[in-house]
Motif scaffolding. Structure first.
Motif, PDB file in Angstrom:
ATOM      1  N   LYS A  27       0.732  -1.209  -0.080  1.00  0.00           N
ATOM      2  CA  LYS A  27       0.170   0.039  -0.010  1.00  0.00           C
ATOM      3  C   LYS A  27       0.899   1.190  -0.050  1.00  0.00           C
ATOM      4  O   LYS A  27       0.539   2.310   0.675  1.00  0.00           O
ATOM      5  CB  LYS A  27      -1.102  -0.125   1.143  1.00  0.00           C
ATOM      6  CG  LYS A  27      -1.925  -1.200   1.235  1.00  0.00           C
ATOM      7  CD  LYS A  27      -2.975  -1.382   2.422  1.00  0.00           C
ATOM      8  CE  LYS A  27      -3.764  -2.657   2.306  1.00  0.00           C
ATOM      9  NZ  LYS A  27      -4.549  -2.637   3.746  1.00  0.00           N
ATOM     10  N   CYS A  28       1.829   1.484  -0.819  1.00  0.00           N
ATOM     11  CA  CYS A  28       2.742   2.343  -0.927  1.00  0.00           C
ATOM     12  C   CYS A  28       2.170   3.424  -1.686  1.00  0.00           C
ATOM     13  O   CYS A  28       2.745   4.701  -1.604  1.00  0.00           O
ATOM     14  CB  CYS A  28       4.115   1.941  -1.333  1.00  0.00           C
ATOM     15  SG  CYS A  28       4.147   1.428  -3.054  1.00  0.00           S
ATOM     16  N   GLY A  29       1.383   3.165  -2.765  1.00  0.00           N
ATOM     17  CA  GLY A  29       0.743   4.087  -3.371  1.00  0.00           C
ATOM     18  C   GLY A  29       1.539   4.552  -4.924  1.00  0.00           C
ATOM     19  O   GLY A  29       1.233   5.522  -5.437  1.00  0.00           O
ATOM     20  N   ALA A  30       2.658   3.900  -4.952  1.00  0.00           N
ATOM     21  CA  ALA A  30       3.517   4.220  -6.151  1.00  0.00           C
ATOM     22  C   ALA A  30       2.699   3.966  -7.387  1.00  0.00           C
ATOM     23  O   ALA A  30       3.236   4.584  -8.401  1.00  0.00           O
ATOM     24  CB  ALA A  30       4.558   3.418  -6.148  1.00  0.00           C
ATOM     25  N   CYS A  31       1.857   3.152  -7.450  1.00  0.00           N
ATOM     26  CA  CYS A  31       0.885   3.109  -8.611  1.00  0.00           C
ATOM     27  C   CYS A  31      -0.003   4.036  -8.843  1.00  0.00           C
ATOM     28  O   CYS A  31      -0.506   4.350  -9.928  1.00  0.00           O
ATOM     29  CB  CYS A  31       0.279   1.583  -8.764  1.00  0.00           C
ATOM     30  SG  CYS A  31      -0.688   1.429  -7.302  1.00  0.00           S
ATOM     31  N   THR A  32      -0.411   5.035  -8.036  1.00  0.00           N
ATOM     32  CA  THR A  32      -1.546   5.744  -8.298  1.00  0.00           C
ATOM     33  C   THR A  32      -1.123   7.019  -9.037  1.00  0.00           C
ATOM     34  O   THR A  32      -1.990   7.163  -9.809  1.00  0.00           O
ATOM     35  CB  THR A  32      -1.649   6.490  -6.790  1.00  0.00           C
ATOM     36  OG1 THR A  32      -1.962   5.696  -5.851  1.00  0.00           O
ATOM     37  CG2 THR A  32      -2.974   7.510  -6.674  1.00  0.00           C
ATOM     38  N   ASP A  33      -0.036   7.310  -9.401  1.00  0.00           N
ATOM     39  CA  ASP A  33       0.161   8.369 -10.470  1.00  0.00           C
ATOM     40  C   ASP A  33       0.018   7.976 -11.903  1.00  0.00           C
ATOM     41  O   ASP A  33       0.429   8.758 -12.779  1.00  0.00           O
ATOM     42  CB  ASP A  33       1.422   9.157 -10.204  1.00  0.00           C
ATOM     43  CG  ASP A  33       2.611   8.319 -10.171  1.00  0.00           C
ATOM     44  OD1 ASP A  33       2.520   6.953 -10.045  1.00  0.00           O
ATOM     45  OD2 ASP A  33       3.807   8.786 -10.454  1.00  0.00           O
ATOM     46  N   LYS A  34      -0.107   6.680 -11.889  1.00  0.00           N
ATOM     47  CA  LYS A  34      -0.042   5.906 -13.241  1.00  0.00           C
ATOM     48  C   LYS A  34      -1.504   5.515 -13.725  1.00  0.00           C
ATOM     49  O   LYS A  34      -1.566   4.908 -14.741  1.00  0.00           O
ATOM     50  CB  LYS A  34       1.002   4.812 -13.325  1.00  0.00           C
ATOM     51  CG  LYS A  34       2.418   5.320 -13.231  1.00  0.00           C
ATOM     52  CD  LYS A  34       3.158   4.129 -12.513  1.00  0.00           C
ATOM     53  CE  LYS A  34       4.502   4.498 -12.120  1.00  0.00           C
ATOM     54  NZ  LYS A  34       4.617   5.406 -10.813  1.00  0.00           N
TER      55      LYS A  34
END
Length: 135
Positions: A76-83
């Motif tokens: 759940k780090c959120g690294a995929c959110t901006d993609k």
């Protein structure tokens, strides 16, 4: 050759701020039965659909080691959110990939893990319900 200008990329991407309930006014889009039938999908929820959905999830997880790893390893780090184009288009936290995966993971845990079967609230496991399906 097409006549358009390519947008310039900045040094950093512009990621929209989270807006809680940005899509609260929106409801799930349900395809018309005549569009679903050629794909082999029923036009409406089948009787005992919850059990059918949970069984299919179990089949998919047992057939795909990758899916099981993804369900077990997201931190759940959120690294995929901006993609994610769904999140970028709506700014709704429910459309973040981690939120979507968490929804599926909560159902998976409820039916396919020891802790989820015996201590569902402790591990955030959820029963498959119409509300979960709509989310």
């Amino acid at each position: 050759m097409a006549a358009f200008e390519t947008p310039s990329l900045g040094e950093y991407p512009v990621i929209p701020l989270v807006r809680a309930d940005a899509m609260a006014h929106s409801k799930p889009f349900v395809a018309k039965p005549e569009h679903q039938q050629p794909l082999g999908f029923p036009g409406a929820l089948v009787p005992d659909w919850e059990k059918v959905a949970v069984t299919k999830l179990g089949e998919l997880v047992s057939q795909s080691r990758a899916l099981q790893v993804f369900l077990d390893s997201c931190v759940k780090c959120g690294a995929c959110t901006d993609k994610c184009h769904y999140y970028l288009g709506t700014s709704d936290p429910k459309n973040m990939p981690v939120a979507r995966q968490d929804l599926l993971r909560s159902v998976y845990r409820r039916y396919y893990t020891f802790a989820g079967k015996h201590f569902p609230k402790l591990v955030g496991a959820r029963d498959m319900t119409k509300e979960v399906l709509d989310d």
